[in-house]
Design a protein around this motif. Sequence first.
Motif, mmCIF file in Angstrom:
data_model
loop_
_atom_site.group_PDB
_atom_site.id
_atom_site.type_symbol
_atom_site.label_atom_id
_atom_site.label_comp_id
_atom_site.label_asym_id
_atom_site.label_seq_id
_atom_site.Cartn_x
_atom_site.Cartn_y
_atom_site.Cartn_z
ATOM 1 N N GLN A 1 20.228 43.634 65.879
ATOM 2 C CA GLN A 1 19.544 43.705 64.592
ATOM 3 C C GLN A 1 19.547 45.137 64.068
ATOM 4 N N GLU B 1 23.502 35.048 64.595
ATOM 5 C CA GLU B 1 22.245 35.651 64.180
ATOM 6 C C GLU B 1 21.891 36.773 65.166
ATOM 7 N N PRO B 2 21.149 37.788 64.711
ATOM 8 C CA PRO B 2 20.720 38.845 65.637
ATOM 9 C C PRO B 2 19.919 38.255 66.795
ATOM 10 N N THR C 1 16.493 43.085 68.894
ATOM 11 C CA THR C 1 16.255 44.166 67.943
ATOM 12 C C THR C 1 16.830 45.462 68.487
ATOM 13 N N THR C 2 16.981 46.441 67.622
ATOM 14 C CA THR C 2 17.458 47.736 68.089
ATOM 15 C C THR C 2 16.452 48.359 69.056
#
Length: 321
Positions: A69, A203-204, A207-208
């Motif tokens: 993401q 889809e992601p 998260t980063t």
Amino acid sequence: MRHVDAEQGAWFAETFDLLVAGVGQVVLGKERTVRTALMAMVAEGHLLLEDAPGTGKTSLAKALAACVQGTHSRIQFTPDLLPSDVTGVSVWDQGRGRFEFHRGPVFASVVLADEINRASPKTQSALLEVMEEGNVTVDGVSHPVGTPFMVIATQNPVEQAGTYRLPEAQLDRFLVRTSLGYPDRAATLEILAGARDRTGDLEPLVTTAALGEMSAIAGRVHVDTAVLDYVARLVEATREDPRTVLGVSVRGALALVRCARVWAASAGRGHVLPADVKDLVGPVLAHRLLLTPDAELDGVGAHDVVADVLERTPAPTVRLV
């Protein structure tokens, strides 16, 4: 340093497998290569994909970007590409009476540098400088690219006409070099049945921030002195091999340890085994070797040298105090 506990190890392995499965929806039948590419991402390094055309290099890079993401960009390298087309340029703003920096496509979490060997050495160097420094300097002003930041470069080793080979010093900046190869028949049939690009469906998955936490956990994986000594003996053996002009640098040894930590964590372990090092010697070290002309004429490849070094360097069987 706080070590990795069982709960953190289990979460890391589960999340890593989730990402492998996500990318595996696009890159079929290549789990080993996908795991290697994800390892490079978690280890906060850069990836070089080298293979024949049509094997899915770009699809792998796009899928890796889609599962995280964060922002991503794609740069198609061509002979007329300028360094400013990659990094950005300062433009005079007449209304404000000053220069404004317009960011280039390198300002992204995941940057796909497609066919990097088709651009001039000057443009290649501009990208590789950002890879090493993590920032762009224009007109004396430094602009950080942010974190996470990963470059996934592709190149075609077959067709060399009109290309500029990456020098060994620049190849050394890539944490891992790997290839896909052709899929087996079962995977080929599944690809043909789908007959479309599946990367748009991804889809992601993390998260980063979660990716950063995975990197932090991997950094705390324990590496015994005996394993470190094993890595040191392996890289020394590449330097002493008569078929090499240039062996593995200290940067290469550090890269092997970084990758082994991630590899161990992906198996849910909080410590590195000699087997982890053996698994990664090829993709992490082979592209850092410079062979003698005689070895190249004899058809010897870097992977042949690495395999021989691995065979004649005994792995540790006991811990060192």
